[in-house]
Design a protein around this motif. Structure first.
Motif, PDB file in Angstrom:
ATOM      1  N   ILE A  53      66.626 -40.916   6.822  1.00 32.47           N
ATOM      2  CA  ILE A  53      67.701 -40.353   6.002  1.00 32.47           C
ATOM      3  C   ILE A  53      67.083 -39.877   4.689  1.00 32.47           C
ATOM      4  O   ILE A  53      66.468 -40.652   3.962  1.00 32.47           O
ATOM      5  CB  ILE A  53      68.781 -41.428   5.707  1.00 32.47           C
ATOM      6  N   CYS A  54      67.244 -38.615   4.390  1.00 34.83           N
ATOM      7  CA  CYS A  54      66.657 -38.051   3.169  1.00 34.83           C
ATOM      8  C   CYS A  54      67.489 -38.472   1.950  1.00 34.83           C
ATOM      9  O   CYS A  54      68.725 -38.372   1.975  1.00 34.83           O
ATOM     10  CB  CYS A  54      66.616 -36.533   3.278  1.00 34.83           C
ATOM     11  N   PRO A  55      66.820 -38.917   0.868  1.00 31.88           N
ATOM     12  CA  PRO A  55      67.579 -39.321  -0.324  1.00 31.88           C
ATOM     13  C   PRO A  55      68.255 -38.147  -1.039  1.00 31.88           C
ATOM     14  O   PRO A  55      69.118 -38.356  -1.880  1.00 31.88           O
ATOM     15  CB  PRO A  55      66.531 -39.988  -1.233  1.00 31.88           C
ATOM     16  N   HIS A  56      67.905 -36.903  -0.673  1.00 33.27           N
ATOM     17  CA  HIS A  56      68.527 -35.761  -1.342  1.00 33.27           C
ATOM     18  C   HIS A  56      69.987 -35.606  -0.921  1.00 33.27           C
ATOM     19  O   HIS A  56      70.886 -35.784  -1.722  1.00 33.27           O
ATOM     20  CB  HIS A  56      67.736 -34.472  -1.056  1.00 33.27           C
ATOM     21  N   ALA A  57      70.223 -35.281   0.334  1.00 34.66           N
ATOM     22  CA  ALA A  57      71.599 -35.028   0.776  1.00 34.66           C
ATOM     23  C   ALA A  57      71.955 -35.815   2.028  1.00 34.66           C
ATOM     24  O   ALA A  57      72.932 -35.508   2.708  1.00 34.66           O
ATOM     25  CB  ALA A  57      71.806 -33.534   1.013  1.00 34.66           C
ATOM     26  N   GLY A  58      71.131 -36.816   2.342  1.00 33.78           N
ATOM     27  CA  GLY A  58      71.480 -37.726   3.428  1.00 33.78           C
ATOM     28  C   GLY A  58      71.264 -37.182   4.826  1.00 33.78           C
ATOM     29  O   GLY A  58      71.744 -37.761   5.796  1.00 33.78           O
ATOM     30  N   ILE A  76      57.637 -33.207   5.136  1.00 31.78           N
ATOM     31  CA  ILE A  76      58.589 -32.298   4.502  1.00 31.78           C
ATOM     32  C   ILE A  76      59.935 -32.389   5.208  1.00 31.78           C
ATOM     33  O   ILE A  76      60.021 -32.244   6.432  1.00 31.78           O
ATOM     34  CB  ILE A  76      58.046 -30.859   4.545  1.00 31.78           C
ATOM     35  N   CYS A  77      60.982 -32.644   4.421  1.00 30.93           N
ATOM     36  CA  CYS A  77      62.332 -32.717   4.997  1.00 30.93           C
ATOM     37  C   CYS A  77      62.722 -31.339   5.519  1.00 30.93           C
ATOM     38  O   CYS A  77      62.610 -30.326   4.813  1.00 30.93           O
ATOM     39  CB  CYS A  77      63.328 -33.199   3.954  1.00 30.93           C
ATOM     40  N   ALA A  78      63.225 -31.315   6.753  1.00 28.20           N
ATOM     41  CA  ALA A  78      63.567 -30.044   7.398  1.00 28.20           C
ATOM     42  C   ALA A  78      64.781 -29.371   6.754  1.00 28.20           C
ATOM     43  O   ALA A  78      64.983 -28.170   6.916  1.00 28.20           O
ATOM     44  CB  ALA A  78      63.822 -30.278   8.882  1.00 28.20           C
ATOM     45  N   ALA A  79      65.579 -30.133   5.997  1.00 29.21           N
ATOM     46  CA  ALA A  79      66.817 -29.550   5.464  1.00 29.21           C
ATOM     47  C   ALA A  79      66.554 -28.654   4.253  1.00 29.21           C
ATOM     48  O   ALA A  79      66.893 -27.469   4.273  1.00 29.21           O
ATOM     49  CB  ALA A  79      67.803 -30.662   5.118  1.00 29.21           C
ATOM     50  N   HIS A  80      65.956 -29.195   3.197  1.00 35.65           N
ATOM     51  CA  HIS A  80      65.759 -28.404   1.974  1.00 35.65           C
ATOM     52  C   HIS A  80      64.349 -28.533   1.411  1.00 35.65           C
ATOM     53  O   HIS A  80      64.126 -28.212   0.245  1.00 35.65           O
ATOM     54  CB  HIS A  80      66.765 -28.796   0.897  1.00 35.65           C
ATOM     55  N   GLY A  81      63.426 -29.082   2.179  1.00 41.67           N
ATOM     56  CA  GLY A  81      62.020 -29.033   1.789  1.00 41.67           C
ATOM     57  C   GLY A  81      61.509 -30.116   0.860  1.00 41.67           C
ATOM     58  O   GLY A  81      60.398 -29.988   0.345  1.00 41.67           O
ATOM     59  N   ALA A  82      62.253 -31.189   0.637  1.00 43.06           N
ATOM     60  CA  ALA A  82      61.694 -32.290  -0.159  1.00 43.06           C
ATOM     61  C   ALA A  82      60.427 -32.793   0.534  1.00 43.06           C
ATOM     62  O   ALA A  82      60.383 -32.901   1.761  1.00 43.06           O
ATOM     63  CB  ALA A  82      62.711 -33.424  -0.291  1.00 43.06           C
ATOM     64  N   SER A  83      59.380 -33.094  -0.263  1.00 45.06           N
ATOM     65  CA  SER A  83      58.095 -33.503   0.311  1.00 45.06           C
ATOM     66  C   SER A  83      57.790 -34.949  -0.067  1.00 45.06           C
ATOM     67  O   SER A  83      57.895 -35.320  -1.235  1.00 45.06           O
ATOM     68  CB  SER A  83      56.984 -32.591  -0.217  1.00 45.06           C
TER      69      SER A  83
HETATM   70  S1  FES Z   1      68.458 -33.358   2.682  1.00 43.08           S
HETATM   71 FE1  FES Z   1      66.303 -33.502   2.580  1.00 43.08          FE
HETATM   72  S2  FES Z   1      65.739 -32.049   1.099  1.00 43.08           S
HETATM   73 FE2  FES Z   1      67.915 -31.919   1.163  1.00 43.08          FE
END
Ligand code: FES
Length: 116
Positions: A53-58, A76-83
């Motif tokens: 689960i990405c801490p950015h937008a879950g 790299i998160c596939a949703a918005h690119g957090a690394s």
């Molecule tokens: S949910 Fe992972 S970068 Fe936005």
């Protein structure tokens, strides 16, 4: 009857060799009675596990089942690119910089990765 067992402590998530060195692997585990997708990051003999689960937008971090984007030593998160750093799971670039993935305790024993 004894107490209800709600966590699968000690259960095998995968073999150490399943996780590419410097890379990522998806495993599922039952934690507190819930089936969870976990992300395992490996550097040599060291493995750290996190909820997928990405801490950015879950969102989930992978782009397809079991497939994660790893580039230049970062996940790299596939949703918005957090690394995220491997294997620490700390966001070093992107929209949630400074945040960390939520860790799940694991141990490596005789070539197997188990819930701790
Ligand atoms: S949910 Fe992972 S970068 Fe936005």
């Amino acid at each position: 009857m004894g107490p209800q067992v709600t966590e699968s402590t000690g259960s095998v998530l995968c073999q150490l060799a399943d996780i590419p060195d410097g890379g990522a692997f998806e495993a599922t585990a039952e934690i507190a009675g819930e089936r969870e997708s976990l992300l395992l990051l490996r550097a040599g003999e060291r493995v750290q596990a996190f909820y997928n689960i990405c801490p950015h937008a879950g969102r989930a971090l992978n782009w397809a089942p079991g497939r994660f984007l790893v580039e230049s030593g970062l996940l790299i998160c596939a949703a918005h690119g957090a690394s995220f750093s491997i294997p620490e799971g700390r966001c070093v670039m992107g929209p949630c910089r400074g945040a960390s993935l939520r860790e799940v305790a694991v141990r490596v024993e005789a070539g197997q990765v188990r819930l701790a």
